[in-house]
Motif scaffolding. Structure first.
Motif, short mmCIF file in Angstrom:
data_model
loop_
_atom_site.label_atom_id
_atom_site.label_comp_id
_atom_site.label_asym_id
_atom_site.label_seq_id
_atom_site.Cartn_x
_atom_site.Cartn_y
_atom_site.Cartn_z
N PRO A 75 12.64 10.09 2.15
CA PRO A 75 11.33 9.44 2.49
C PRO A 75 11.14 8.40 1.60
CG PRO A 75 11.26 11.69 1.34
CD PRO A 75 12.44 11.42 1.54
N ASP A 76 10.33 7.59 2.13
CA ASP A 76 9.93 6.22 1.24
C ASP A 76 8.74 6.62 0.11
OD1 ASP A 76 9.31 4.01 0.11
OD2 ASP A 76 9.03 2.88 2.38
N LEU A 77 9.56 7.10 -0.95
CA LEU A 77 8.70 7.57 -2.03
C LEU A 77 7.80 6.54 -2.76
CD1 LEU A 77 11.45 9.44 -4.19
CD2 LEU A 77 9.69 10.48 -2.47
N ALA A 78 8.23 5.10 -2.31
CA ALA A 78 7.27 4.20 -2.93
C ALA A 78 6.03 4.20 -2.28
CB ALA A 78 7.93 2.81 -2.91
N ASP A 79 6.03 4.30 -1.08
CA ASP A 79 4.67 4.41 0.14
C ASP A 79 3.83 5.50 -0.25
OD1 ASP A 79 5.34 1.71 1.27
OD2 ASP A 79 6.34 2.71 2.79
N GLN A 80 4.59 6.80 -0.52
CA GLN A 80 3.76 7.81 -0.78
C GLN A 80 2.98 7.73 -2.34
OE1 GLN A 80 6.31 11.22 -0.67
NE2 GLN A 80 6.89 10.98 1.61
N ARG A 81 3.65 7.08 -3.05
CA ARG A 81 3.19 7.15 -4.59
C ARG A 81 2.07 5.98 -4.37
NH1 ARG A 81 8.70 6.88 -7.75
NH2 ARG A 81 9.46 9.36 -7.77
N ALA A 82 2.12 4.98 -3.53
CA ALA A 82 1.15 4.03 -3.49
C ALA A 82 -0.10 4.69 -2.82
CB ALA A 82 1.76 2.79 -2.47
N ALA A 83 0.29 5.59 -1.63
CA ALA A 83 -0.93 6.20 -0.97
C ALA A 83 -1.62 7.06 -1.80
CB ALA A 83 -0.28 6.87 0.40
N ALA A 101 -15.56 1.59 0.69
CA ALA A 101 -14.38 1.42 -0.09
C ALA A 101 -13.24 2.03 0.53
CB ALA A 101 -14.68 1.86 -1.58
N ALA A 102 -13.23 3.18 1.15
CA ALA A 102 -12.36 3.65 2.11
C ALA A 102 -11.98 2.70 3.32
CB ALA A 102 -12.50 5.07 2.50
N ALA A 103 -12.97 2.30 3.87
CA ALA A 103 -12.94 1.40 5.23
C ALA A 103 -12.37 0.28 4.48
CB ALA A 103 -14.15 1.27 5.70
N PHE A 104 -12.44 -0.42 3.53
CA PHE A 104 -11.93 -1.51 2.88
C PHE A 104 -10.40 -1.43 2.91
CE2 PHE A 104 -11.08 -4.40 -0.83
CZ PHE A 104 -10.93 -5.67 -0.06
N ALA A 105 -10.01 -0.28 2.45
CA ALA A 105 -8.51 0.07 2.14
C ALA A 105 -7.76 0.09 3.35
CB ALA A 105 -8.37 1.53 1.34
N ASP A 106 -8.35 1.05 4.03
CA ASP A 106 -7.84 1.00 5.74
C ASP A 106 -7.67 -0.40 6.27
OD1 ASP A 106 -7.94 3.56 5.23
OD2 ASP A 106 -9.64 4.02 6.39
N GLU A 126 1.00 -3.62 -4.46
CA GLU A 126 0.43 -3.77 -5.61
C GLU A 126 -0.91 -4.77 -5.40
OE1 GLU A 126 3.51 -4.25 -4.81
OE2 GLU A 126 4.84 -2.86 -6.23
N THR A 127 -0.71 -5.69 -4.65
CA THR A 127 -2.17 -6.34 -4.60
C THR A 127 -3.07 -5.61 -3.87
OG1 THR A 127 -0.49 -8.34 -4.00
CG2 THR A 127 -2.69 -8.69 -3.25
N ILE A 128 -2.87 -4.85 -2.96
CA ILE A 128 -3.93 -3.77 -2.30
C ILE A 128 -4.60 -2.97 -3.42
CG2 ILE A 128 -4.27 -2.02 -0.73
CD1 ILE A 128 -2.25 -3.16 1.08
N GLU A 129 -3.59 -2.63 -4.36
CA GLU A 129 -4.06 -1.80 -5.37
C GLU A 129 -5.07 -2.64 -6.39
OE1 GLU A 129 -0.82 0.29 -7.39
OE2 GLU A 129 -0.04 1.06 -5.39
N ILE A 130 -4.75 -3.78 -6.38
CA ILE A 130 -5.50 -4.61 -7.32
C ILE A 130 -6.93 -4.73 -6.91
CG2 ILE A 130 -5.59 -7.18 -8.38
CD1 ILE A 130 -2.92 -6.78 -8.55
#
Length: 370
Positions: A75-83, A101-106, A126-130
């Motif tokens: 499984p794509d661990l990177a996507d899971q950790r980013a989520a 804020a949740a709607a903005f993330a979506d 990473e940009t989304i997290e910033i």
């Protein structure tokens, strides 16, 4: 063994090609004992039993099963950790402000998915997290605010004043957030409209002196006693702006031998190589051939020769250690030497090695040598 699995002969051949004979014999014997004990040759079930009773077999079995298509990719661990990181950031937003804020993330994730479908350059995770970091910090700063509609321009200015050096970055995230909130009718007006942030144009990082660049180029282009990995990494970074990630993931599929061009992972077009970089690439291929590995990555080490994964980032940095620098100091020069500062040097002179004169063109822009 009660029944020989259909993959048994391939497994023995795989070990013989990729492992030391003594180690291969030990793995074959231990695997036979495991199959006899659990009475199954199914790859998934065998791995599950190996994790509990014979963990020393997990690496060899996993590598073989995945290489021969008998095991589903991980499984794509990177996507899971980013989520998970996004969930933590949204959870840190105060309750009344959290839904937006949740709607903005979506919205950011949907925007990223659409860009991928259209073949455009999507935002990195990473940009989304910033962006979410900015909204979380802003929400924590707005103590007592019940809704985003009550936020004023003065509130945003007071938040930006907390970190003047990051004003432009914070403002970019806030503009995107409030534009989305205004579009979704969560607020009546956008409080970021009157706010500005002056940004310096151009490259402002550290660079190498012209003499140092000429010395490095001559070292990597003419000295065949150095390791081929050092020569290719150095030339690819200095002349073609290759990053550590691009070099790690570079495989045979990215090479066009007929046109002497390559497509670094993540880039959309093939890049013609100069003769010095192409010769360094061929030396890396010869070095990999001598290792006798099935790993198709160009940069193969003693550790990665036994599997199909890329070399670690530490190997890219360690390869340039004899030259006394890091890849990050090489890459900017491929852009600085371009007249537009937006195209790597190799796209301006795609065929042939740069001369001493071409290496000195544009060095008047480099004002912060290291």
């Amino acid at each position: 063994m009660p029944a020989v699995p259909p993959w048994w002969s391939d497994f023995a051949a795989h070990l013989a090609d990729h492992r030391h004979p003594i180690y291969a014999a030990a793995v074959v014997a231990a695997t036979a004992r495991l199959i006899t004990a659990v009475a199954t040759g199914d790859p998934a079930e065998l791995l599950a039993h190996a994790r509990n009773s014979a963990p020393e077999l997990v690496g060899a079995l996993t590598d073989f099963f995945r290489a021969h298509g008998r095991l589903a990719p991980p499984p794509d661990l990177a996507d899971q950790r980013a989520a998970a990181r996004r969930t933590r950031r949204i959870g840190a937003v105060p309750g009344p402000l959290r839904p937006q804020a949740a709607a903005f993330a979506d919205f950011l994730l949907l925007q990223r998915e659409r860009a991928q479908q259209l073949g455009l350059r999507p935002n990195r995770l990473e940009t989304i997290e910033i962006r979410l970091d900015t909204i979380r910090d802003l929400a924590l700063h707005l103590e007592g605010s019940r809704t985003w509609a009550s936020v004023t321009t003065a509130d945003l200015e007071s938040f930006l004043a907390l970190a003047p050096a990051r004003r432009a970055a914070h403002l970019a995230g806030m503009r995107q957030f409030f534009a989305h909130a205004h579009h979704s009718r969560a607020i009546l007006h956008n409080p970021t409209d009157p706010i500005t942030a002056v940004q310096q144009r151009g490259f402002h990082g550290s660079t190498l002196t012209p003499a140092r660049q000429r010395t490095l180029y001559e070292r990597w282009a003419t000295n065949h006693d150095i390791h081929p990995h050092e020569a290719f990494i150095g030339l690819a970074a200095l002349l073609h702006a290759a990053t550590i990630t691009e070099l790690r993931r570079f495989t045979d599929a990215d090479i066009d031998p007929d046109r002497h061009s390559v497509r670094f992972p993540g880039r959309s077009v093939h890049l013609p190589l100069d003769s010095a970089t192409w010769k360094a690439l061929q030396r890396c291929q010869e070095h990999r051939r001598r290792l006798g590995t099935g790993n198709r990555h160009l940069l193969v080490t003693r550790l990665t020769r036994t599997h199909h994964g890329p070399a670690g980032a530490a190997h890219i940095r360690d390869s340039l250690a004899p030259a006394g620098l890091l890849p990050e100091f090489c890459a900017p020069h491929a852009y600085l030497l371009s007249p537009t500062n937006s195209t790597p040097r190799s796209s301006l002179s795609p065929w042939g090695c740069p001369t001493r004169e071409s290496l000195t063109t544009g060095y008047s822009k480099l004002t912060r040598p290291v």
